[in-house]
Design a protein around this motif. Sequence first.
Motif, PDB file in Angstrom:
ATOM      1  N   MET A   1      28.302  49.400  45.973  1.00  0.00           N
ATOM      2  CA  MET A   1      29.552  49.194  45.287  1.00  0.00           C
ATOM      3  C   MET A   1      30.560  50.219  45.796  1.00  0.00           C
ATOM      4  N   LYS A   2      31.775  49.753  46.004  1.00  0.00           N
ATOM      5  CA  LYS A   2      32.778  50.687  46.512  1.00  0.00           C
ATOM      6  C   LYS A   2      33.129  51.736  45.458  1.00  0.00           C
ATOM      7  N   PRO A   3      33.449  52.939  45.894  1.00  0.00           N
ATOM      8  CA  PRO A   3      33.689  54.029  44.946  1.00  0.00           C
ATOM      9  C   PRO A   3      35.070  54.009  44.285  1.00  0.00           C
ATOM     10  N   ASN A   4      36.055  53.418  44.947  1.00  0.00           N
ATOM     11  CA  ASN A   4      37.426  53.440  44.423  1.00  0.00           C
ATOM     12  C   ASN A   4      37.915  52.020  44.170  1.00  0.00           C
ATOM     13  N   TRP A   5      38.375  51.785  42.962  1.00  0.00           N
ATOM     14  CA  TRP A   5      38.863  50.473  42.573  1.00  0.00           C
ATOM     15  C   TRP A   5      40.301  50.591  42.092  1.00  0.00           C
ATOM     16  N   LYS A   6      41.123  49.622  42.446  1.00  0.00           N
ATOM     17  CA  LYS A   6      42.485  49.554  41.913  1.00  0.00           C
ATOM     18  C   LYS A   6      42.406  49.027  40.481  1.00  0.00           C
ATOM     19  N   LYS A   7      43.387  49.384  39.686  1.00  0.00           N
ATOM     20  CA  LYS A   7      43.409  48.989  38.275  1.00  0.00           C
ATOM     21  C   LYS A   7      43.271  47.471  38.115  1.00  0.00           C
ATOM     22  N   GLU A   8      43.973  46.717  38.929  1.00  0.00           N
ATOM     23  CA  GLU A   8      43.921  45.252  38.847  1.00  0.00           C
ATOM     24  C   GLU A   8      42.524  44.717  39.158  1.00  0.00           C
ATOM     25  N   GLU A   9      41.855  45.341  40.122  1.00  0.00           N
ATOM     26  CA  GLU A   9      40.493  44.934  40.476  1.00  0.00           C
ATOM     27  C   GLU A   9      39.530  45.213  39.331  1.00  0.00           C
ATOM     28  N   VAL A  10      39.677  46.375  38.727  1.00  0.00           N
ATOM     29  CA  VAL A  10      38.814  46.749  37.601  1.00  0.00           C
ATOM     30  C   VAL A  10      38.989  45.741  36.467  1.00  0.00           C
ATOM     31  N   GLU A  11      40.216  45.453  36.132  1.00  0.00           N
ATOM     32  CA  GLU A  11      40.494  44.517  35.044  1.00  0.00           C
ATOM     33  C   GLU A  11      39.934  43.131  35.339  1.00  0.00           C
ATOM     34  N   GLN A  12      40.043  42.694  36.572  1.00  0.00           N
ATOM     35  CA  GLN A  12      39.566  41.363  36.959  1.00  0.00           C
ATOM     36  C   GLN A  12      38.041  41.284  36.984  1.00  0.00           C
ATOM     37  N   GLN A  13      37.397  42.291  37.525  1.00  0.00           N
ATOM     38  CA  GLN A  13      35.957  42.246  37.740  1.00  0.00           C
ATOM     39  C   GLN A  13      35.125  42.739  36.555  1.00  0.00           C
ATOM     40  N   PHE A  14      35.694  43.607  35.728  1.00  0.00           N
ATOM     41  CA  PHE A  14      34.908  44.256  34.674  1.00  0.00           C
ATOM     42  C   PHE A  14      35.317  43.868  33.255  1.00  0.00           C
ATOM     43  N   GLU A  15      36.158  42.867  33.135  1.00  0.00           N
ATOM     44  CA  GLU A  15      36.515  42.367  31.811  1.00  0.00           C
ATOM     45  C   GLU A  15      35.310  41.631  31.229  1.00  0.00           C
ATOM     46  N   LEU A  16      34.901  42.015  30.031  1.00  0.00           N
ATOM     47  CA  LEU A  16      33.772  41.367  29.365  1.00  0.00           C
ATOM     48  C   LEU A  16      34.259  40.079  28.699  1.00  0.00           C
ATOM     49  N   ASN A  17      33.547  38.981  28.963  1.00  0.00           N
ATOM     50  CA  ASN A  17      33.935  37.717  28.339  1.00  0.00           C
ATOM     51  C   ASN A  17      33.207  37.550  27.004  1.00  0.00           C
ATOM     52  N   SER A  18      33.516  36.502  26.290  1.00  0.00           N
ATOM     53  CA  SER A  18      32.955  36.302  24.950  1.00  0.00           C
ATOM     54  C   SER A  18      31.436  36.141  24.966  1.00  0.00           C
ATOM     55  N   LYS A  19      30.894  35.492  25.974  1.00  0.00           N
ATOM     56  CA  LYS A  19      29.435  35.337  26.062  1.00  0.00           C
ATOM     57  C   LYS A  19      28.757  36.682  26.301  1.00  0.00           C
ATOM     58  N   GLU A  20      29.366  37.516  27.130  1.00  0.00           N
ATOM     59  CA  GLU A  20      28.807  38.842  27.407  1.00  0.00           C
ATOM     60  C   GLU A  20      28.880  39.717  26.154  1.00  0.00           C
ATOM     61  N   LEU A  21      29.986  39.648  25.441  1.00  0.00           N
ATOM     62  CA  LEU A  21      30.131  40.421  24.212  1.00  0.00           C
ATOM     63  C   LEU A  21      29.101  39.979  23.165  1.00  0.00           C
ATOM     64  N   LYS A  22      28.799  38.701  23.142  1.00  0.00           N
ATOM     65  CA  LYS A  22      27.792  38.187  22.201  1.00  0.00           C
ATOM     66  C   LYS A  22      26.407  38.782  22.497  1.00  0.00           C
ATOM     67  N   LEU A  23      26.093  38.976  23.780  1.00  0.00           N
ATOM     68  CA  LEU A  23      24.819  39.589  24.162  1.00  0.00           C
ATOM     69  C   LEU A  23      24.693  41.025  23.651  1.00  0.00           C
ATOM     70  N   LEU A  24      25.812  41.685  23.475  1.00  0.00           N
ATOM     71  CA  LEU A  24      25.838  43.098  23.089  1.00  0.00           C
ATOM     72  C   LEU A  24      25.864  43.314  21.585  1.00  0.00           C
ATOM     73  N   LYS A  25      26.107  42.275  20.851  1.00  0.00           N
ATOM     74  CA  LYS A  25      26.389  42.356  19.417  1.00  0.00           C
ATOM     75  C   LYS A  25      25.400  43.197  18.612  1.00  0.00           C
ATOM     76  N   HIS A  26      24.120  43.058  18.860  1.00  0.00           N
ATOM     77  CA  HIS A  26      23.119  43.721  18.023  1.00  0.00           C
ATOM     78  C   HIS A  26      22.541  44.996  18.643  1.00  0.00           C
ATOM     79  N   LYS A  27      23.178  45.506  19.658  1.00  0.00           N
ATOM     80  CA  LYS A  27      22.712  46.737  20.294  1.00  0.00           C
ATOM     81  C   LYS A  27      23.503  47.925  19.736  1.00  0.00           C
TER      82      LYS A  27
END
Length: 77
Positions: A1-27
Amino acid sequence: MKPNWKKEEVEQQFELNSKELKLLKHKNDVNQLGFAVLLKFFQISGRFPDAPGEVPRNLISFVADQLKISAIEWRNY
């Protein structure tokens, strides 16, 4: 993985979607952050990090902010 990310790249690639958030709910906070960071890392790299320091800090912070968890919890995972 590259060490430096632009803000726009981070937002695009690392935004958690609703299905991912559901997986985290009980942790707990530490496991939510760890699981989410590893999930996103795997989605992008096709592998898990070899060491915690391999994940760029700004990516951890971005995911932690979405979960309303301190990024410091990454150290406890």
